[in-house]
Write an enzyme that holds these catalytic residues in place. Structure first.
Site, PDB file in Angstrom:
ATOM      1  N   GLN A 176      20.989  -2.948 -31.700  1.00  0.00           N
ATOM      2  CA  GLN A 176      20.564  -4.200 -31.077  1.00  0.00           C
ATOM      3  C   GLN A 176      19.881  -3.889 -29.742  1.00  0.00           C
ATOM      4  OE1 GLN A 176      24.856  -5.556 -31.915  1.00  0.00           O
ATOM      5  NE2 GLN A 176      23.808  -7.424 -31.362  1.00  0.00           N
ATOM      6  N   ASN A 177      19.953  -2.634 -29.328  1.00  0.00           N
ATOM      7  CA  ASN A 177      19.426  -2.268 -28.010  1.00  0.00           C
ATOM      8  C   ASN A 177      17.919  -2.073 -28.038  1.00  0.00           C
ATOM      9  OD1 ASN A 177      22.029  -2.318 -27.196  1.00  0.00           O
ATOM     10  ND2 ASN A 177      22.325  -0.101 -27.215  1.00  0.00           N
ATOM     11  N   HIS A 195      16.051  -5.630 -32.324  1.00  0.00           N
ATOM     12  CA  HIS A 195      15.547  -6.539 -31.293  1.00  0.00           C
ATOM     13  C   HIS A 195      14.313  -5.992 -30.581  1.00  0.00           C
ATOM     14  CE1 HIS A 195      19.835  -8.457 -31.134  1.00  0.00           C
ATOM     15  NE2 HIS A 195      19.140  -8.852 -32.161  1.00  0.00           N
ATOM     16  N   CYS A 208      -8.137  -6.758 -22.350  1.00  0.00           N
ATOM     17  CA  CYS A 208      -8.962  -7.978 -22.398  1.00  0.00           C
ATOM     18  C   CYS A 208      -9.116  -8.592 -21.012  1.00  0.00           C
ATOM     19  CB  CYS A 208      -8.372  -8.989 -23.392  1.00  0.00           C
ATOM     20  SG  CYS A 208      -6.821  -9.744 -22.884  1.00  0.00           S
ATOM     21  N   SER A 245      29.487  -6.851 -28.936  1.00  0.00           N
ATOM     22  CA  SER A 245      30.442  -7.960 -28.896  1.00  0.00           C
ATOM     23  C   SER A 245      30.478  -8.685 -30.239  1.00  0.00           C
ATOM     24  CB  SER A 245      30.067  -8.931 -27.778  1.00  0.00           C
ATOM     25  OG  SER A 245      28.747  -9.390 -27.965  1.00  0.00           O
ATOM     26  N   ALA A 248      34.867  -1.544 -26.039  1.00  0.00           N
ATOM     27  CA  ALA A 248      35.743  -1.623 -24.867  1.00  0.00           C
ATOM     28  C   ALA A 248      36.726  -2.782 -24.982  1.00  0.00           C
ATOM     29  CB  ALA A 248      34.894  -1.754 -23.608  1.00  0.00           C
ATOM     30  N   GLU A 249      36.286  -3.861 -25.646  1.00  0.00           N
ATOM     31  CA  GLU A 249      37.132  -5.066 -25.736  1.00  0.00           C
ATOM     32  C   GLU A 249      37.258  -5.501 -27.191  1.00  0.00           C
ATOM     33  OE1 GLU A 249      35.855  -7.787 -22.044  1.00  0.00           O
ATOM     34  OE2 GLU A 249      34.222  -6.830 -23.079  1.00  0.00           O
ATOM     35  N   CYS A 269      -3.144  -8.013 -19.075  1.00  0.00           N
ATOM     36  CA  CYS A 269      -3.670  -6.983 -19.981  1.00  0.00           C
ATOM     37  C   CYS A 269      -4.883  -6.276 -19.383  1.00  0.00           C
ATOM     38  CB  CYS A 269      -4.053  -7.660 -21.288  1.00  0.00           C
ATOM     39  SG  CYS A 269      -4.765  -6.555 -22.495  1.00  0.00           S
TER      40      CYS A 269
END
Ligand code: NAD
Length: 246
Positions: free
Chosen positions: A98-99, A116, A151, A191, A216-217, A148
Site C-alpha cells: 500500500q506504500n 496506491h 507543456c 492497519s 505494532a498494534e 509541468c
C-alpha cells in the site's frame, strides 16, 4: 510465534506479503494511523482527496513538500531487507504494498505490486508528461504548486492514488490473482482498514491461505490469522528471515 511463522513460510509454496505504512515507520516515514500517525495532525480527506487537490493544489503540495523531504531521504530498514532476502531465497513470491515510498524496490525486492501508485514520480494533469519527484522536490521553494516543464503550464500531481481516484487496474488484478493462489499471506505494518487493499488478505484466507500478521498494534483481522505477532517489523522480519535461512 516467530518460530511458527518461520515454519509456515518454510512449508509454503506460494507465500505473498502485503505491506502497509508500518513497514516503513522504522525508516522514519510516519504512518497515517496508529501512534504518531499523520492523521492525528491532518484531516485525511482534506489533505489527500482528488477533489481537494484539484480545488487547491498548492495546499496539497505544502503538506506533500514536508512529507516528500522525509520520504526521499528515507532508506530501507531491516524489515524491507528481510522481505527482499525471503524473495531471493525463494520463500516469498511477491510483495503487494500500500506504500508509495519505493523502499521495497530500494531494498531489492524484485516483484513489488504498488496498489496506491508511486510517490517517486509526478504527472502533468494537462499533458501527462512525467518527471521524477526528486527533481520537482528541488523546485518547490520557487514554485507552488509545481508546473509541468514539457507543456509549460499543467499542474503536476504525484502518481499516487488519492481518495476518490481509481486504483491502478493492472496492479489490483495482479494482487487479486496472487491472493487467490497464495497458500500463506504475510501481512506487515498495515492497519487493514483501507479498502480495497484490506480485501487482499480476506480473499487469500477465503481461498485457503494461512495468514501471518506482523503489526505494532492489533488489526481487525487478527482473529482470522493463524499467527499474530505484535511487534516492530524491523525486528520481527529479520528474525523470521534468519530462521528460514533467507
Ligand atoms: P496505516 O498508517 O493505516 O497503519 C499502519 C500500521 O502500522 C498501524 O496499524 C501501526 O500500528 C503499524 N505500525 C507502526 N509502526 C510499525 C512497525 N515499526 N512495525 C510494524 N507495524 C507498525 O497504514 P496502511 O494500512 O498502510 O494505510 C495507510 C495508507 O496511507 C496506505 O494505503 C498508503 O497508501 C498510505 N501511506 C503510505 C506511506 C508510505 O509510503 N510509507 C506512509 C503513510 C501512509
Amino acid at each position: 510465534m516467530v518460530d511458527r511463522a518461520a515454519e509456515l513460510l518454510r512449508g509454503a509454496s506460494t507465500a505473498v506479503a502485503l505491506t502497509g505504512a508500518g513497514v516503513s515507520a522504522e525508516s522514519g516515514i510516519p504512518t497515517f494511523r496508529g501512534e504518531g500517525g499523520l492523521w492525528t495532525k491532518y484531516d485525511p480527506v482534506k489533505v489527500s482527496s482528488i477533489d481537494s487537490f484539484l480545488a487547491d493544489p498548492a495546499s496539497y503540495w505544502q503538506v506533500s513538500k514536508e512529507r516528500g523531504n522525509i520520504a526521499l531521504a528515507a532508506r530501507p530498514n531491516p524489515g524491507h531487507e528481510a522481505l527482499a532476502a525471503m524473495e531471493t531465497a525463494g520463500r516469498l513470491v511477491a510483495v503487494i504494498t500500500q506504500n508509495t515510498d519505493g523502499l521495497h524496490q530500494a531494498a531489492k525486492s524484485r516483484r513489488v505490486i504498488e496498489l496506491h501508485g508511486s510517490g517517486r514520480t509526478v504527472e502533468c494533469l494537462e499533458c501527462g508528461a512525467r518527471e521524477s519527484r526528486a527533481d520537482v522536490q528541488a523546485r518547490l521553494d520557487l514554485e507552488m504548486p509545481p508546473r509541468c516543464k514539457s507543456c509549460g503550464g499543467g499542474v503536476l500531481k504525484p502518481t499516487v492514488v488519492l481518495f476518490g481516484e481509481p486504483m491502478p487496474v493492472d496492479a489490483v488484478n495482479e494482487a487479486l490473482e496472487l491472493a487467490r493462489v497464495a497458500d500463506v499471506i504475510l501481512v506487515v505494518g498495515s492497519s487493514l482498514v483501507v479498502y480495497p487493499a484490506a480485501e487482499i488478505p480476506l480473499i487469500a484466507v477465503r481461498s485457503g491461505a494461512r495468514m501471518i500478521v506482523v503489526n505494532a498494534e492489533p488489526t481487525p483481522f487478527d482473529g482470522l490469522a493463524e499467527i499474530v505477532i505484535h511487534g516492530r517489523s524491523g525486528e520481527v522480519l529479520p528474525e523470521i528471515a534468519q530462521l528460514i535461512g533467507a
